[in-house]
Design an enzyme around this catalytic site. Structure first.
Site: not given
Ligand code: ATR
Length: 270
Positions: A21, A67, A71, A106, A158, A216, A242
């Protein structure tokens, strides 16, 4: 829109980026302030990121937002970066001058949006769901405000890694600290679809909770929180704030939030 030989180019780099967006409201800012500038999406395949990023500078592009998933890589390629992005190790805003300047807005966008729900953050107990890139900016902002931070993540290691950098406490499941938490923040992608399995039983939310979802749209988490009498908000205002901060970094000008909201009225998902 009148493009000319003098039109300045800005944009957003990501993969995918078609859903973004940012072009909608950033172009609305340019138009509102009568600037000869345009903001375009650049969808870049991960293999080509470095080439594309350095090419933007060579082409004379003035600035970009960065994005997912670039990043962290963009941060590494900047010649200089602001203090928050050094801690977060990721940039979402780049300004091309004779050098490549990296910024992270952010965390500012998040904080400004959260403050609309709760002004006094110092000492608040906050449960952060997720430990990815967005969580890093969120946890950075919360730790600056003096919050006590719990982190839950599907991948435990993590969460440990993120908690170590910000003296937060990792929890094995959200339910362990839900009653104790003042604020709950979803930074995961869970809720992008109503069919996603919930991160915890949302019926456990209470009216004392403050819930913020970076997604969002009105996610099941936000909807249930509101039904339970809690204060809750989705991530649209964070996105706008942001972007307003990025705009200020590029142009030195303040963009009005109302211009962004009006421009997005046809796009925002319910
Ligand atoms: P972003 O930059 O948008 O934060 P990311 O670094 O890929 O994207 O992080 C995605 C987050 O969503 C992570 O915390 C991920 O959990 P994992 O570290 O276990 O991958 C979480 N996430 C994504 N899909 C998920 C799901 N189905 N259930 C629980 N957590 C999820």
């Amino acid at each position: 829109m009148n493009l000319s030989g003098k039109t300045e180019v800005y944009g957003i780099v990501g993969f995918p980026v078609k859903h973004s967006l940012s072009p909608v409201f950033q172009n609305a800012f340019f138009e509102y302030l009568s600037l000869d500038a345009v903001y375009v999406p650049f969808e870049v395949k991960p293999d080509s990121f470095k080439e594309a990023f350095l090419g933007l500078k060579a082409l004379g592009v003035k600035g970009v937002n960065i994005t997912v998933p670039f990043k962290e890589r963009a941060f590494e390629l900047c010649d200089l970066s602001d203090e928050p992005s050094k801690v977060i190790r990721a940039v979402n805003t780049v300004k091309f001058t004779d050098r490549i300047e990296g910024y992270n807005t952010d965390w500012i966008g998040f904080l400004r949006a959260l403050r609309e729900l709760e002004k006094e953050l110092e000492g608040k107990k906050v449960l952060v769901l997720g430990a990815g890139g967005t969580a890093k900016a969120v946890v950075y902002a919360l730790s600056r405000e003096g919050c006590y931070i719990y982190i839950f993540n599907r991948t435990y290691e993590r969460a440990i890694e993120l908690a170590r950098n910000f003296s937060a406490q990792v929890v094995k499941k959200p339910e362990d600290v839900l009653d104790d938490a003042d604020i709950i923040i979803n930074t995961t992608s869970v809720g992008l679809s109503d069919d996603d399995p919930p991160l915890f039983d949302y019926q456990m939310l209470r009216d004392h909770h403050i819930v913020f979802d970076v997604i969002y749209r009105s996610t099941p988490l936000v909807k249930t929180a509101l039904k339970k009498g809690a204060k809750a908000q989705n991530g649209l205002s964070m996105l706008i704030y942001q972007g307003m901060e990025s705009f200020r970094i590029w142009t030195g000008l303040e963009a009005p939030v109302s211009v962004a909201i009006n421009s997005l009225s046809d796009y925002v998902l319910s």
